[in-house]
Write an enzyme that holds these catalytic residues in place. Structure first.
Site, PDB file in Angstrom:
ATOM      1  N   LYS A 152     -34.550 -54.831 -17.268  1.00 29.78           N
ATOM      2  CA  LYS A 152     -33.088 -54.967 -17.202  1.00 29.78           C
ATOM      3  C   LYS A 152     -32.474 -53.587 -16.997  1.00 29.78           C
ATOM      4  CE  LYS A 152     -29.111 -56.699 -19.825  1.00 29.78           C
ATOM      5  NZ  LYS A 152     -28.622 -57.826 -20.627  1.00 29.78           N
ATOM      6  N   GLU A 157     -34.880 -52.832 -21.431  1.00 30.55           N
ATOM      7  CA  GLU A 157     -33.569 -52.424 -20.915  1.00 30.55           C
ATOM      8  C   GLU A 157     -33.294 -50.940 -21.146  1.00 30.55           C
ATOM      9  OE1 GLU A 157     -30.155 -54.461 -22.578  1.00 30.55           O
ATOM     10  OE2 GLU A 157     -28.779 -53.454 -21.226  1.00 30.55           O
ATOM     11  N   LYS A 169     -31.904 -60.590 -29.227  1.00 28.24           N
ATOM     12  CA  LYS A 169     -31.835 -59.122 -29.229  1.00 28.24           C
ATOM     13  C   LYS A 169     -32.515 -58.629 -30.501  1.00 28.24           C
ATOM     14  CE  LYS A 169     -27.896 -56.898 -30.126  1.00 28.24           C
ATOM     15  NZ  LYS A 169     -27.267 -56.336 -28.951  1.00 28.24           N
ATOM     16  N   LYS A 180     -34.936 -58.831 -26.258  1.00 28.72           N
ATOM     17  CA  LYS A 180     -34.293 -57.726 -25.553  1.00 28.72           C
ATOM     18  C   LYS A 180     -34.205 -56.504 -26.453  1.00 28.72           C
ATOM     19  CE  LYS A 180     -29.846 -56.416 -25.043  1.00 28.72           C
ATOM     20  NZ  LYS A 180     -28.400 -56.491 -24.804  1.00 28.72           N
ATOM     21  N   THR A 199     -19.815 -55.260 -31.870  1.00 30.45           N
ATOM     22  CA  THR A 199     -19.358 -55.418 -30.477  1.00 30.45           C
ATOM     23  C   THR A 199     -18.540 -56.692 -30.308  1.00 30.45           C
ATOM     24  OG1 THR A 199     -21.287 -54.199 -29.737  1.00 30.45           O
ATOM     25  CG2 THR A 199     -20.130 -55.480 -28.073  1.00 30.45           C
ATOM     26  N   GLY A 240     -23.421 -59.595 -19.604  1.00 33.79           N
ATOM     27  CA  GLY A 240     -22.626 -59.918 -20.780  1.00 33.79           C
ATOM     28  C   GLY A 240     -21.183 -60.017 -20.340  1.00 33.79           C
TER      29      GLY A 240
HETATM   30  P1  13P Z   1     -23.176 -56.093 -19.946  1.00 28.54           P
HETATM   31  O1  13P Z   1     -23.515 -56.962 -18.768  1.00 28.54           O
HETATM   32  O2  13P Z   1     -21.814 -56.336 -20.524  1.00 28.54           O
HETATM   33  O3  13P Z   1     -23.492 -54.643 -19.682  1.00 28.54           O
HETATM   34  O4  13P Z   1     -24.125 -56.542 -21.138  1.00 28.54           O
HETATM   35  C1  13P Z   1     -25.447 -56.754 -20.863  1.00 28.54           C
HETATM   36  C2  13P Z   1     -26.257 -56.377 -22.012  1.00 28.54           C
HETATM   37  O5  13P Z   1     -26.952 -57.179 -22.578  1.00 28.54           O
HETATM   38  C3  13P Z   1     -26.209 -54.974 -22.463  1.00 28.54           C
HETATM   39  O6  13P Z   1     -27.233 -54.739 -23.378  1.00 28.54           O
END
Ligand code: 13P
Length: 339
Positions: free
Chosen positions: A219, A177, A97, A136, A29, A291
């Site tokens: 999240k 999340e 993460k 996360k 990414t 992000g």
């Molecule tokens: P975004 O705010 O760009 O969606 O990224 C947040 C995130 O951590 C996605 O897993």
């Protein structure tokens, strides 16, 4: 499991007027993000970009936690200070993460299951030693014809709960999340119905697996129409639908909800959060874990050039400040005119 440590960490992250920077882009990414500004994704360039973000002066007034990717957890700032220490010294909680990404779900059409549970107990112990105090894991749910299936929702909810239980065993606060993607042409009502199904399954699994809700953060996506829908809802409609959905499915014992931005424009993500907080108080605190919505202007200003670092840091600080205001329901669109 030390429930006091977990509760304290969760509350520290949910400090008034503060939220989370998600800087945990996987190598794939971050490579996409860097190539969008014509910067090669070398380990050195990834370090330089994260160094820019983490050394931004004054940002700790608005940012309580940063989510790192494994490579970044073990990198250091230009002056040799390990990134987790650099953040902790500013009063920012370092996070990590821990999922290994969304992979094709067996025997399904094209749905996804997030992997990374094997060996997670051991990895969490290593991450804690490196300074991580929260984690996360992202599940990805796509809306399409006949999707999501209950099969996809259930296995992802189960994996999220297994991850959350392992984190709590290690005194690491899990951020749970389940992201319902905003791709597609569905309208806001479909997003609300699907997100409700997903949140119900997630909290059923968390409860079955003994996760202490006071020591975790959620999240979620906001409730919005798909990107390709011609019927985009306005800010008030998004705020009301999101609050209605969360109140139905998220227990009041969860201390905080930190939204992902998911592809919303940076200013809209701020306005949505603010509109929800202006309607407070709510059973849980509402903040951000963005992000793209925190980083996009900084990335565009930087372009990989050392002389652009101050401009990039100013752009990041502005988004952090405005989102911090939104986390307190004190954002005004005129704040966008102030550098
Ligand atoms: P975004 O705010 O760009 O969606 O990224 C947040 C995130 O951590 C996605 O897993």
């Amino acid at each position: 499991m030390n429930s006091e440590t977990l509760t304290r960490t969760a509350q520290e992250i949910m400090a008034d007027g503060k939220g989370i920077l998600a800087a945990d882009e996987s190598t794939g990414t971050i490579t996409k993000r860097l190539s969008s500004i014509d910067v090669e994704s070398t380990e050195g360039n990834r370090q330089a970009y994260r160094n820019l973000l983490f050394t931004t002066e004054g940002v700790a007034q608005h940012i309580s936690g940063v989510i790192l990717y494994e490579e970044t957890l073990y990198q250091a700032a230009d002056d040799g200070t390990p990134f987790p220490k650099l953040l902790a010294d500013q009063g920012i909680v370092p996070g990590i993460k821990v999922d290994k990404g969304a992979k094709p779900l067996a025997l399904s059409g094209d749905e996804k299951i997030t992997e990374g549970l094997d060996g997670l107990r051991e990895r969490l112990a290593d991450y804690a030693k490196a300074g991580a105090r929260f984690a996360k894991w992202r599940a990805v749910i796509d809306i399409a014809d006949d999707q999501p299936t209950d099969y996809c929702i259930d296995v992802n909810a189960n994996a999220l709960a297994r991850y959350a239980a392992l984190c709590q065993e290690a005194d690491i606060v899990p951020i749970v999340e389940p992201e319902v993607l905003m791709d597609g042409g569905h309208d806001i009502a479909v997003c609300e119905a699907v997100t409700g199904r997903v949140l119900k399954a997630v909290f059923d699994a968390l409860n079955t697996q003994q996760v202490m809700l006071e020591g975790m953060l959620l999240k979620p996506n906001m409730i919005i129409a798909g990107k390709k829908s011609a019927r985009q809802a306005d800010v008030d409609a998004v705020a009301e639908a999101t609050l209605r959905c969360l109140k139905r499915y998220v227990p009041a014992s969860v201390p905080g909800i930190v939204f992902l931005s998911g592809g919303q424009s940076d200013e809209l993500a701020t306005a949505h959060l603010d509109a929800m907080n202006k309607r407070g108080p709510h059973p849980w605190k509402l903040s951000f874990s963005y992000g793209r919505a925190l980083q996009a202007p900084a990335l565009a200003a930087w372009r990989g050039e050392p002389e652009n670092v101050p401009a990039a840091q100013a752009a990041y600080l502005k988004r952090a400040r405005n989102n911090g205001a939104a986390a307190a329901g004190r954002y005004e669109s005129t704040m966008e005119n102030v550098a």
